[in-house]
Design a protein around this motif. Structure first.
Motif, short mmCIF file in Angstrom:
data_model
loop_
_atom_site.label_atom_id
_atom_site.label_comp_id
_atom_site.label_asym_id
_atom_site.label_seq_id
_atom_site.Cartn_x
_atom_site.Cartn_y
_atom_site.Cartn_z
N ASP A 139 -3.97 -7.26 -26.00
CA ASP A 139 -3.14 -6.42 -25.14
C ASP A 139 -2.38 -5.41 -26.00
O ASP A 139 -1.59 -5.78 -26.85
CB ASP A 139 -2.15 -7.29 -24.35
N SER A 140 -2.68 -4.13 -25.78
CA SER A 140 -1.94 -3.07 -26.48
C SER A 140 -1.96 -1.81 -25.63
O SER A 140 -2.79 -1.66 -24.74
CB SER A 140 -2.55 -2.78 -27.86
N LYS A 141 -1.04 -0.92 -25.93
CA LYS A 141 -0.95 0.34 -25.18
C LYS A 141 -2.24 1.16 -25.35
O LYS A 141 -2.74 1.74 -24.39
CB LYS A 141 0.26 1.14 -25.63
N ASP A 142 -2.76 1.20 -26.57
CA ASP A 142 -4.00 1.92 -26.82
C ASP A 142 -5.14 1.37 -25.97
O ASP A 142 -5.95 2.11 -25.42
CB ASP A 142 -4.40 1.85 -28.29
N TRP A 144 -4.88 -0.17 -23.14
CA TRP A 144 -4.65 0.16 -21.74
C TRP A 144 -5.25 1.51 -21.40
O TRP A 144 -5.94 1.67 -20.39
CB TRP A 144 -3.14 0.15 -21.43
N TYR A 145 -5.05 2.51 -22.28
CA TYR A 145 -5.61 3.85 -22.04
C TYR A 145 -7.14 3.83 -22.16
O TYR A 145 -7.84 4.45 -21.34
CB TYR A 145 -5.02 4.86 -23.03
#
Length: 176
Positions: A139-142, A144-145
């Motif tokens: 799980d990471s912001k990168d 998610w995109y």
């Protein structure tokens, strides 16, 4: 790719280099620039190979050349249509070009082309689902995109599959 497009367009009627360039631009989309520096040398090569004839139809200072497909060019068109679409950066463009000119094939050949395009979309779905599984492991912001981008790719492939199925049904109905 450009050779197939030009020969396919000429299967309909003779055209000018300008018209062929504009038609290719429309087919590939506005973000893909089609250069006259690509089209005119290709037309000259096709003429040297006996695939097209170029005649001057200009009047009073206007140099208008009309391109006509030859019998040898028609044979080459069918040869190119039978070739499998290679994997690579431009395979989506090649499918679009083949779909645009497939009316010159018999029904079975058209259905085979659509089946190949269908399988290409299935492969895209599998590859995308595999990528999504890998992203889900961390799980990471990168991620998610990236996940959003892959969701878009999945939707595009699924919509294309729906289109192919409907098109095959319509084709079969039209030819029967």
């Amino acid at each position: 790719m450009n050779e197939l497009f030009i020969l396919g367009e000429l299967m309909e009627e003779p055209q000018t280099g300008y018209d062929l360039s504009n038609a290719l631009q429309v087919s590939l989309g506005r973000h893909r620039k089609v250069s006259y520096g690509v089209i005119y040398p290709l037309l000259e090569r096709l003429e040297q190979e006996g695939l097209v004839e170029i005649t001057n139809a200009g009047t009073e200072g206007k140099n208008k050349k009309v391109v006509t497909i030859t019998e040898k060019g028609k044979e080459r068109f069918f040869e190119l249509m039978q070739m499998p679409v290679p994997n690579g950066a431009h395979n989506a463009d090649i499918y679009l070009i083949k779909l645009d000119v497939m009316q010159h094939l018999d029904l079975n050949e058209q259905l085979q082309l659509l089946d190949q395009f269908y399988q290409e979309q299935k492969d895209i779905i599998k590859d995308t689902q595999d990528a999504l599984k890998k992203l889900a492991q961390e799980d990471s912001k990168d991620h998610w995109y990236a996940n959003k981008k892959f969701e878009l790719r999945l939707q595009q492939a699924n919509i294309t599959i729906e289109w192919i199925v409907k098109f095959k049904q319509e084709l079969t109905k039209e030819w029967c």
